[in-house]
Scaffold this motif. Structure first.
Motif, mmCIF file in Angstrom:
data_model
loop_
_atom_site.group_PDB
_atom_site.id
_atom_site.type_symbol
_atom_site.label_atom_id
_atom_site.label_comp_id
_atom_site.label_asym_id
_atom_site.label_seq_id
_atom_site.Cartn_x
_atom_site.Cartn_y
_atom_site.Cartn_z
ATOM 1 N N ALA A 107 0.846 -1.204 0.000
ATOM 2 C CA ALA A 107 0.000 0.000 0.000
ATOM 3 C C ALA A 107 0.881 1.254 0.000
ATOM 4 O O ALA A 107 0.606 2.222 -0.717
ATOM 5 C CB ALA A 107 -0.926 0.004 1.216
ATOM 6 N N LEU A 110 2.699 1.564 -3.444
ATOM 7 C CA LEU A 110 1.723 1.984 -4.453
ATOM 8 C C LEU A 110 1.396 3.474 -4.304
ATOM 9 O O LEU A 110 1.298 4.207 -5.293
ATOM 10 C CB LEU A 110 0.466 1.132 -4.291
ATOM 11 C CG LEU A 110 -0.728 1.456 -5.168
ATOM 12 C CD1 LEU A 110 -0.355 1.410 -6.635
ATOM 13 C CD2 LEU A 110 -1.853 0.452 -4.882
ATOM 14 N N ASP A 157 4.421 -6.356 -9.633
ATOM 15 C CA ASP A 157 3.865 -5.105 -9.114
ATOM 16 C C ASP A 157 2.419 -4.911 -9.543
ATOM 17 O O ASP A 157 1.613 -4.344 -8.796
ATOM 18 C CB ASP A 157 4.730 -3.914 -9.545
ATOM 19 C CG ASP A 157 5.850 -3.650 -8.542
ATOM 20 O OD1 ASP A 157 5.914 -4.356 -7.520
ATOM 21 O OD2 ASP A 157 6.656 -2.721 -8.769
ATOM 22 N N GLY A 158 2.068 -5.381 -10.739
ATOM 23 C CA GLY A 158 0.689 -5.271 -11.199
ATOM 24 C C GLY A 158 -0.240 -6.156 -10.372
ATOM 25 O O GLY A 158 -1.331 -5.734 -9.979
ATOM 26 N N LEU A 159 0.204 -7.373 -10.091
ATOM 27 C CA LEU A 159 -0.606 -8.282 -9.258
ATOM 28 C C LEU A 159 -0.779 -7.686 -7.863
ATOM 29 O O LEU A 159 -1.864 -7.737 -7.272
ATOM 30 C CB LEU A 159 0.059 -9.656 -9.172
ATOM 31 C CG LEU A 159 -0.028 -10.512 -10.454
ATOM 32 C CD1 LEU A 159 0.954 -11.674 -10.398
ATOM 33 C CD2 LEU A 159 -1.461 -11.021 -10.670
ATOM 34 N N LEU A 161 -0.668 -4.492 -7.096
ATOM 35 C CA LEU A 161 -1.584 -3.362 -7.292
ATOM 36 C C LEU A 161 -3.038 -3.841 -7.323
ATOM 37 O O LEU A 161 -3.920 -3.266 -6.664
ATOM 38 C CB LEU A 161 -1.222 -2.669 -8.614
ATOM 39 C CG LEU A 161 -2.191 -1.668 -9.237
ATOM 40 C CD1 LEU A 161 -2.217 -0.370 -8.433
ATOM 41 C CD2 LEU A 161 -1.805 -1.343 -10.682
ATOM 42 N N HIS A 162 -3.290 -4.919 -8.055
ATOM 43 C CA HIS A 162 -4.661 -5.432 -8.160
ATOM 44 C C HIS A 162 -5.178 -5.958 -6.818
ATOM 45 O O HIS A 162 -6.318 -5.720 -6.451
ATOM 46 C CB HIS A 162 -4.728 -6.534 -9.219
ATOM 47 C CG HIS A 162 -4.492 -6.016 -10.603
ATOM 48 N ND1 HIS A 162 -4.258 -6.815 -11.686
ATOM 49 C CD2 HIS A 162 -4.458 -4.741 -11.079
ATOM 50 C CE1 HIS A 162 -4.096 -6.068 -12.771
ATOM 51 N NE2 HIS A 162 -4.194 -4.800 -12.422
ATOM 52 N N ILE A 164 -4.258 -5.128 -3.804
ATOM 53 C CA ILE A 164 -4.406 -4.100 -2.771
ATOM 54 C C ILE A 164 -5.548 -3.134 -3.088
ATOM 55 O O ILE A 164 -6.203 -2.610 -2.186
ATOM 56 C CB ILE A 164 -3.065 -3.340 -2.607
ATOM 57 C CG1 ILE A 164 -2.933 -2.795 -1.215
ATOM 58 C CG2 ILE A 164 -2.883 -2.239 -3.603
ATOM 59 C CD1 ILE A 164 -2.326 -3.752 -0.272
ATOM 60 N N SER A 165 -5.807 -2.922 -4.370
ATOM 61 C CA SER A 165 -6.825 -1.937 -4.746
ATOM 62 C C SER A 165 -8.202 -2.566 -4.917
ATOM 63 O O SER A 165 -9.203 -1.847 -4.978
ATOM 64 C CB SER A 165 -6.414 -1.213 -6.030
ATOM 65 O OG SER A 165 -6.311 -2.119 -7.108
ATOM 66 N N ALA A 166 -8.243 -3.902 -5.003
ATOM 67 C CA ALA A 166 -9.531 -4.581 -5.185
ATOM 68 C C ALA A 166 -9.616 -5.801 -4.272
ATOM 69 O O ALA A 166 -9.625 -6.932 -4.744
ATOM 70 C CB ALA A 166 -9.704 -4.992 -6.653
ATOM 71 N N PRO A 167 -9.676 -5.571 -2.952
ATOM 72 C CA PRO A 167 -9.766 -6.708 -2.024
ATOM 73 C C PRO A 167 -10.975 -7.574 -2.389
ATOM 74 O O PRO A 167 -12.011 -7.051 -2.791
ATOM 75 C CB PRO A 167 -9.981 -6.027 -0.664
ATOM 76 C CG PRO A 167 -9.486 -4.629 -0.828
ATOM 77 C CD PRO A 167 -9.753 -4.269 -2.263
ATOM 78 N N GLY A 169 -10.811 -9.684 -4.788
ATOM 79 C CA GLY A 169 -10.568 -10.126 -6.168
ATOM 80 C C GLY A 169 -9.654 -11.351 -6.121
ATOM 81 O O GLY A 169 -10.106 -12.449 -5.822
ATOM 82 N N LEU A 170 -8.352 -11.147 -6.359
ATOM 83 C CA LEU A 170 -7.396 -12.256 -6.329
ATOM 84 C C LEU A 170 -7.033 -12.608 -4.888
ATOM 85 O O LEU A 170 -6.691 -11.730 -4.096
ATOM 86 C CB LEU A 170 -6.113 -11.856 -7.074
ATOM 87 C CG LEU A 170 -6.244 -11.520 -8.564
ATOM 88 C CD1 LEU A 170 -4.921 -10.973 -9.096
ATOM 89 C CD2 LEU A 170 -6.670 -12.748 -9.358
ATOM 90 N N GLN A 174 -4.207 -17.457 -5.697
ATOM 91 C CA GLN A 174 -4.211 -17.021 -7.100
ATOM 92 C C GLN A 174 -2.995 -16.153 -7.413
ATOM 93 O O GLN A 174 -2.415 -16.242 -8.486
ATOM 94 C CB GLN A 174 -5.503 -16.255 -7.412
ATOM 95 C CG GLN A 174 -6.729 -17.168 -7.481
ATOM 96 C CD GLN A 174 -8.022 -16.371 -7.537
ATOM 97 O OE1 GLN A 174 -8.255 -15.484 -6.712
ATOM 98 N NE2 GLN A 174 -8.868 -16.683 -8.499
ATOM 99 N N LEU B 130 -11.507 -4.935 -12.895
ATOM 100 C CA LEU B 130 -10.459 -5.942 -13.073
ATOM 101 C C LEU B 130 -11.040 -7.321 -13.375
ATOM 102 O O LEU B 130 -10.559 -8.031 -14.253
ATOM 103 C CB LEU B 130 -9.556 -6.008 -11.833
ATOM 104 C CG LEU B 130 -8.742 -4.748 -11.535
ATOM 105 C CD1 LEU B 130 -7.952 -4.915 -10.244
ATOM 106 C CD2 LEU B 130 -7.795 -4.436 -12.691
ATOM 107 N N GLY B 154 -1.855 -8.356 -14.824
ATOM 108 C CA GLY B 154 -0.886 -7.850 -13.844
ATOM 109 C C GLY B 154 0.316 -7.249 -14.542
ATOM 110 O O GLY B 154 0.731 -6.129 -14.230
ATOM 111 N N GLY B 158 1.319 -3.429 -14.224
ATOM 112 C CA GLY B 158 2.596 -3.201 -13.560
ATOM 113 C C GLY B 158 3.557 -2.426 -14.450
ATOM 114 O O GLY B 158 4.237 -1.500 -13.995
#
Lengths: 201, 201
Positions: A107, A110, A157-159, A161-162, A164-167, A169-170, A174, B130, B154, B158
């Motif tokens: 967090a 990011l 970093d993208g994973l 980001l995803h 942390i920003s969309a709890p 989700g993944l 995953q 997403l 991701g 990223g």
């Protein structure tokens, strides 16, 4: 009479301020950071903070550098097994929000990355950080793997980001499977290259 | 006499406010957004903004939804060639900061993602976005490619994050090559035999 105030603990005080900045960012975002808020969190006067950092920008910049150093120190201490794919996965999974410590770190990172997009002072810290990790990754992957290293660090970093920003989700499982796919892809770029690689051996 | 003021343009006004919010975020970050700033940018009163959005949070949430919709509309309009790898690359390269329009969009999306980490109201928009893209990607990649779709999205986000937060790091050519590597890896997961073989080394 001249009173000489000796403050051998200066670097520690600066670190304390940095820690307070990071805590505020992790819980309430960068918008909530101010010299006033940090002073309140540490129960000191605004002047005490300004003694170490004359502006908010300077304080935030130091906190970013401090957080980067903390993560790097931890990565260096990780045990290596000699199994290349596994070792790379171990290091990179430290950058995914798989527990509370890493969630807070992601967090924070990011928030800094987002702030860097409009704050030139933070861009050089971010560039040095990313270039450093990419070079190390490229070396770990093998010669001529610069593009794979860029892809792999991007995926991590993208994973993060995803997640942390969309709890919701993944989930952790995953994230780890997606990381494994990215590491395998980075180590063994394309079928064509893998065949070539095997022919050459 | 009763004067009936007909305002058929209400949705357009809301969109105008959203556009102003997005412009402020792209150039100065989320910290700079306030009802006052948006009113000033549109040269209207604070009350005029509050007529459409009673809180800053509501305004920011609407702006996020608006920006997501704008990107999706553009993606839907992209020409498809039938070459699966190329078509996936074409769609995903729209999410990389390869020109000024996309640079601004990425900065905005990154700012929202960062804000979402500490703002539950934005998390559901981000999660739906997403999940939607991942499902479409998964379908485009072929059955059983959920993990590959997660890895690929991701990698794209990223890489975009890295390019926007560390200018002077990855250039457009490097971004496109890293994207190509990620798409190839997602479409053609490394064969188990190869992986096993290399793990044994």
């Amino acid at each position: 009479m001249v009173v000489v105030v000796v403050t051998p603990s200066t670097p520690d005080r600066r670190r304390q301020v940095a820690e307070a900045v990071l805590q505020i960012i992790a819980s309430r975002g960068t918008d909530a950071v101010s010299v006033r808020e940090v002073a309140a969190a540490l129960d000191v006067s605004i002047g005490a903070i300004q003694h170490y950092f004359s502006t908010k920008a300077e304080m935030v910049e130091f906190a970013f550098g401090h957080s980067v150093q903390r993560v790097r120190d931890r990565l260096i201490d990780l045990p290596q097994t000699g199994d290349r794919a596994r070792d790379i996965r171990t290091v990179l999974s430290e950058l995914l929000p798989l527990d509370e410590t890493r969630r807070a770190e992601v967090a924070i990172h990011l928030a800094f990355a987002s702030l860097a997009a409009t704050t030139p002072g933070l861009q050089s810290i971010q560039r040095d950080l990313l270039t450093g990790i990419r070079n190390e990754l490229s070396e770990a992957l093998g010669p001529g793997h610069d593009t794979q290293a860029a892809m792999l660090l991007g995926a991590v970093d993208g994973l993060a980001l995803h997640a942390i920003s969309a709890p919701g989700g993944l989930d952790a499982d995953q994230l780890e499977r997606a990381l494994a796919v990215a590491v395998t892809a980075a180590l063994h770029p394309t079928r064509k290259k893998v065949r070539k690689h095997n022919e050459d051996r």
